[in-house]
Design a protein around this motif. Structure first.
Motif, PDB file in Angstrom:
ATOM      1  N   ALA A  33     -22.838  47.887 -48.912  1.00  0.00           N
ATOM      2  CA  ALA A  33     -22.030  46.799 -49.459  1.00  0.00           C
ATOM      3  C   ALA A  33     -21.465  47.131 -50.832  1.00  0.00           C
ATOM      4  CB  ALA A  33     -22.874  45.529 -49.552  1.00  0.00           C
ATOM      5  N   ILE A  39     -22.890  40.621 -45.684  1.00  0.00           N
ATOM      6  CA  ILE A  39     -23.889  41.703 -45.721  1.00  0.00           C
ATOM      7  C   ILE A  39     -25.133  41.203 -44.996  1.00  0.00           C
ATOM      8  CG2 ILE A  39     -25.164  43.290 -47.199  1.00  0.00           C
ATOM      9  CD1 ILE A  39     -23.308  42.199 -49.540  1.00  0.00           C
ATOM     10  N   ALA A  46     -21.202  44.746 -43.987  1.00  0.00           N
ATOM     11  CA  ALA A  46     -22.084  45.852 -44.384  1.00  0.00           C
ATOM     12  C   ALA A  46     -23.477  45.543 -43.856  1.00  0.00           C
ATOM     13  CB  ALA A  46     -22.109  45.988 -45.898  1.00  0.00           C
ATOM     14  N   MET A  50     -16.862  39.100 -47.716  1.00  0.00           N
ATOM     15  CA  MET A  50     -17.812  40.133 -47.318  1.00  0.00           C
ATOM     16  C   MET A  50     -19.070  39.492 -46.766  1.00  0.00           C
ATOM     17  SD  MET A  50     -19.201  43.467 -49.130  1.00  0.00           S
ATOM     18  CE  MET A  50     -18.765  44.576 -47.842  1.00  0.00           C
TER      19      MET A  50
END
Length: 134
Positions: free
Chosen positions: A48, A18, A42, A16
């Protein structure tokens, strides 16, 4: 693990990113997809947190300076959740200050990368925190 082994070691790894900067998200996403990672992005901590709960990434890169919920707050919320306490969080920042690094450690971040980061720094962080053979 050889970082040049394209898509072998990192294939399917959920990562991920962010960051409120579209450029940073796109750069990281492009680099990581080339390595076979599944990339989730995100724009801020609120977006997120919902995605983290749903997709359970193996490692999270989070920008420090973001609107609404900054990187420190986001990291603290991730680390305060027993389900995600063990998920490595790497802070991203354009500042390279000692105070920022210390604050990142306090909220539980595993590592701190200064932007702009390189491909090797990004992959090195993943290898250090996730890429170890079980």
């Amino acid at each position: 693990m050889n970082l040049n082994s394209n898509a072998n070691g990192l294939a399917g790894l959920k990562v991920m990113v962010i960051d409120d900067s579209k450029t940073i998200r796109r750069t990281a996403e492009t680099l990581l997809r080339k390595e076979g990672c599944e990339v989730l992005t995100a724009v801020d901590g609120f977006e997120a947190l919902a995605k983290i709960a749903e997709h359970k990434p193996a490692i999270i890169f989070v920008d420090i300076m973001m609107p609404r919920l900054d990187g420190y707050q986001t990291c603290a919320l991730i680390k305060n959740n027993p389900q995600f306490r063990g998920t490595p969080v790497i802070m991203l920042s354009s500042k390279d200050g000692l105070f920022d690094k210390a604050r990142g450690r306090i909220v539980g971040a595993e590592q701190y990368l200064t932007k702009p980061f390189t491909r090797d720094e990004l992959l090195g962080a993943i290898q250090r925190h996730v890429g170890q053979p079980a």
